[in-house]
Design a protein around this motif. Structure first.
Motif, PDB file in Angstrom:
ATOM      1  N   LYS A 168      24.298 -36.226  11.549  1.00  0.00           N
ATOM      2  CA  LYS A 168      24.130 -34.864  12.041  1.00  0.00           C
ATOM      3  C   LYS A 168      24.979 -33.852  11.262  1.00  0.00           C
ATOM      4  CE  LYS A 168      21.229 -35.868  15.290  1.00  0.00           C
ATOM      5  NZ  LYS A 168      19.833 -35.392  15.234  1.00  0.00           N
TER       6      LYS A 168
ATOM      7  N   GLU B 103      24.762 -39.384  15.551  1.00  0.00           N
ATOM      8  CA  GLU B 103      24.217 -39.489  16.901  1.00  0.00           C
ATOM      9  C   GLU B 103      22.928 -40.293  16.851  1.00  0.00           C
ATOM     10  OE1 GLU B 103      23.658 -35.651  18.610  1.00  0.00           O
ATOM     11  OE2 GLU B 103      25.716 -34.980  18.185  1.00  0.00           O
ATOM     12  N   ASN B 104      22.818 -41.266  17.743  1.00  0.00           N
ATOM     13  CA  ASN B 104      21.618 -42.102  17.803  1.00  0.00           C
ATOM     14  C   ASN B 104      21.259 -42.683  16.436  1.00  0.00           C
ATOM     15  OD1 ASN B 104      21.277 -41.517  20.591  1.00  0.00           O
ATOM     16  ND2 ASN B 104      20.295 -39.573  20.035  1.00  0.00           N
ATOM     17  N   ASN B 105      22.305 -43.148  15.750  1.00  0.00           N
ATOM     18  CA  ASN B 105      22.129 -43.798  14.443  1.00  0.00           C
ATOM     19  C   ASN B 105      21.575 -42.846  13.386  1.00  0.00           C
ATOM     20  OD1 ASN B 105      22.975 -46.473  13.871  1.00  0.00           O
ATOM     21  ND2 ASN B 105      20.915 -46.980  13.169  1.00  0.00           N
ATOM     22  N   GLU B 106      21.874 -41.573  13.514  1.00  0.00           N
ATOM     23  CA  GLU B 106      21.349 -40.567  12.593  1.00  0.00           C
ATOM     24  C   GLU B 106      22.457 -39.576  12.240  1.00  0.00           C
ATOM     25  OE1 GLU B 106      17.717 -37.257  12.565  1.00  0.00           O
ATOM     26  OE2 GLU B 106      17.703 -38.942  13.986  1.00  0.00           O
TER      27      GLU B 106
ATOM     28  N   ILE C 104      22.262 -46.099   8.697  1.00  0.00           N
ATOM     29  CA  ILE C 104      22.377 -44.795   9.364  1.00  0.00           C
ATOM     30  C   ILE C 104      21.385 -43.841   8.705  1.00  0.00           C
ATOM     31  CG2 ILE C 104      23.879 -42.874   9.965  1.00  0.00           C
ATOM     32  CD1 ILE C 104      24.604 -45.547  11.310  1.00  0.00           C
ATOM     33  N   LYS C 105      20.435 -43.327   9.463  1.00  0.00           N
ATOM     34  CA  LYS C 105      19.412 -42.452   8.909  1.00  0.00           C
ATOM     35  C   LYS C 105      20.047 -41.214   8.284  1.00  0.00           C
ATOM     36  CE  LYS C 105      15.162 -39.963   9.989  1.00  0.00           C
ATOM     37  NZ  LYS C 105      14.196 -39.545  11.047  1.00  0.00           N
TER      38      LYS C 105
ATOM     39  N   ASP D  70      21.352 -33.156   7.442  1.00  0.00           N
ATOM     40  CA  ASP D  70      20.640 -34.352   7.866  1.00  0.00           C
ATOM     41  C   ASP D  70      20.402 -35.306   6.703  1.00  0.00           C
ATOM     42  OD1 ASP D  70      19.046 -32.387   6.801  1.00  0.00           O
ATOM     43  OD2 ASP D  70      17.627 -32.325   8.466  1.00  0.00           O
TER      44      ASP D  70
END
Length: 532
Positions: free
Chosen positions: A245, A240-243, A496-497, A258
């Motif tokens: 989850k 989500e939002n390049n992160e 992607i974080k 994470d």
């Protein structure tokens, strides 16, 4: 501590470990006037074989000494004498960003193993997700496949505990010069590898020993609070939002995290496709393509060591050739006294690899003979084009031999003349479940077979008999390295974080040692950001 280098002893004099130490003490006394009584502790730092002069093959040593009066010895200013230094690998946590969930390591090959081990030792309690099975179950199932030809998708030599390296020669050599290598070797020794790996110039452990070592490392990870789960295939990444989850395991279980260290291996094709669809930045990468070649191990021993072969372990070789066409050919993953294996990881394809037991006592020597393949050869800009190129070659080999996981083989003499072989000569193929005579030129691209023919003639000048007519070529070797690179920034993270690609599959390593080191480096990077 003092380090002395360039200590030379004829190989025939070193009959056992005790004799070796005795001869080293004698050499110290004769060359440096250091008496045994002056030494508190002696340890071998490096040991190599110098076989350049066939009339006398020698061992060359570097030794570390703890002496009663080291300054007195150093003041004599002997050549090849200095203060010993051994870099200490002891990373510390400096990050202050708190993790909401436990970090996850995907893949339990070399990068995943050592990333997990370091994370566990630092107190991060990692969760390890390995799509394959534990070493014992995996070995049982793989051996059944080799005997019957009945493919088992859950048990291949490329996925499972230890990764592809579990079924290999267990080579611990590397072209990288990184102080973290000593940490890796120390960990392997602690968990069951012989002490010689700490100082031999070309260390190896063999597939039989490596399996036990990896199981012991797994036990340490668990004892420190980590979790290692087999048959746990990461089938999706929730972003989500390049992160990152969460991760989805086996299409149903969701694991919140994470932070994910992704050591997926060079053959994780389904995962390659998934992360491409999820938007991870991937680029094409060159790799190599070719065959396995088998010779009598005695031929290689005689070529490398001459009459001194009787005093030494089975010999290895490393060869390379540059064609006028611009293509290069080289030997890779040479397995003295080893076996050629079926390394298929997808239904409907044939892939070969090589392995040796720790004693390397098989009749045959084998190695991959490979030719470089460039992205331009894929005829596509798609980031996964190299993977699809590999698959097409493997499926073609499968079809040519009868769709039964037999291997396509050709004797060297017939390969040079581009004709189908009709019978086996002095070299007996070791590949299981079986083989069929074909023309390898019907499977491999012309630029590969043409370059291999040139290379075989060149290699025969370097090792007499290398192009012997009845040496066996077994196809196809397609998985020497990853066909992709998962891009990462200077901090080791993908676009992607939370996702840290690592190891051979991500395109940043090649072999057990460099993959293990890359896993350690990725942990070092993340502990600068994420604390406990």
């Amino acid at each position: 501590m003092i380090r002395l280098t360039e200590l030379k002893i004829p190989v025939q004099l070193v009959t056992d470990d005790n004799k070796e130490i005795e001869l080293l003490y004698q050499l110290l006394n004769d060359k440096y006037k250091i008496k045994k009584s002056d030494v508190i502790e002696l340890s071998i730092f490096k040991k190599a074989i110098d076989a350049r002069k066939k009339h006398q093959v020698i061992y060359v040593y570097s030794v570390d000494l703890v002496c009663r009066d080291e300054q007195k010895i150093l003041s004599r200013k002997y050549p090849n004498c200095s203060i010993a230094t051994t870099p200490n690998f002891n990373p510390t946590i400096t990050g202050d960003l708190k993790l909401k969930h436990r970090p996850v390591v995907i893949g339990f090959g070399p990068s995943g193993i050592f990333a997990s081990l370091l994370l566990a030792r630092l107190g991060y309690n990692p969760i390890v997700l390995e799509r394959g099975l534990d070493a014992d179950t995996r070995t049982k199932n793989v051996e059944a496949f080799w005997q019957t030809g009945n493919y088992n998708e859950s048990s291949t030599i490329l996925f499972g505990e230890g990764g592809a390296g579990t079924f290999s020669d267990g080579k611990l050599t590397t072209l990288i010069n990184d102080f973290r290598c000593h940490y890796v070797l120390e960990a392997l020794h602690k968990h069951g590898a012989p002490k010689e790996i700490l100082y031999n110039n070309k260390p190896h452990v063999g597939t039989n020993v490596l399996k036990e070592i990896i199981k012991n490392i797994r036990k340490e990870i668990i004892s420190l609070g980590g979790e290692v789960r087999f048959n746990s295939f990461v089938t999706d990444f929730n972003i989500e939002n390049n992160e990152l989850k969460s991760l989805v395991v086996n299409h149903k279980e969701v694991i919140l995290t994470d932070l994910c260290l992704m050591g997926i291996g060079h053959s994780a094709r389904e995962t390659f496709e998934t992360i491409y669809q999820k938007g991870l930045n991937i680029e094409q990468k060159a790799f190599s393509l070719g065959v396995r070649i088998e010779h009598p191990q005695s031929l290689i021993n005689q070529s490398q060591y001459g009459d001194f072969a009787q005093y030494l372990e089975p010999a290895a070789y490393k060869l390379s050739y540059q064609s006028k066409t611009g293509r290069s050919a080289y030997s890779f993953c040479m397995c003295p006294g080893g076996y050629v294996m079926c390394a298929t990881s997808e239904e409907g394809g044939v892939v070969t690899n090589g392995m040796s037991e720790s004693k390397r006592d098989g009749d045959n020597a084998n190695a991959a003979l490979l030719v470089n393949v460039l992205p331009k050869d894929f005829h596509s800009d798609h980031p996964l084009a190299g993977m699809y190129f590999q698959r097409a070659i493997e499926q073609k080999a499968f079809e040519v031999v009868g769709k039964n996981y037999y291997a396509p083989i050709q004797l060297v003499g017939d390969f040079l003349e581009d004709r189908v072989s009709t019978k086996i000569g002095s070299v007996k193929p070791t590949y299981l479940p079986g083989y069929r005579f074909v023309k390898l030129s019907d499977i491999l691209p012309n630029y590969v077979t043409d370059t291999l023919r040139e290379a075989l003639i060149d290699f025969d000048h370097k090792i007499k008999g290398f192009a012997m007519a009845d040496a066996v070529l077994t196809g196809v070797e397609t998985r020497s390295s990853s066909p992709i690179r998962i891009l990462r920034d200077d901090e080791g993270m993908s676009n992607i974080k939370g996702i840290y690609p690592m190891g051979e599959g991500a395109g940043y390593a090649g072999g057990i040692m460099s993959s293990a080191v890359d896993g350690l480096k990725q942990v070092e990077r993340l502990i600068k950001v994420y604390g406990l």
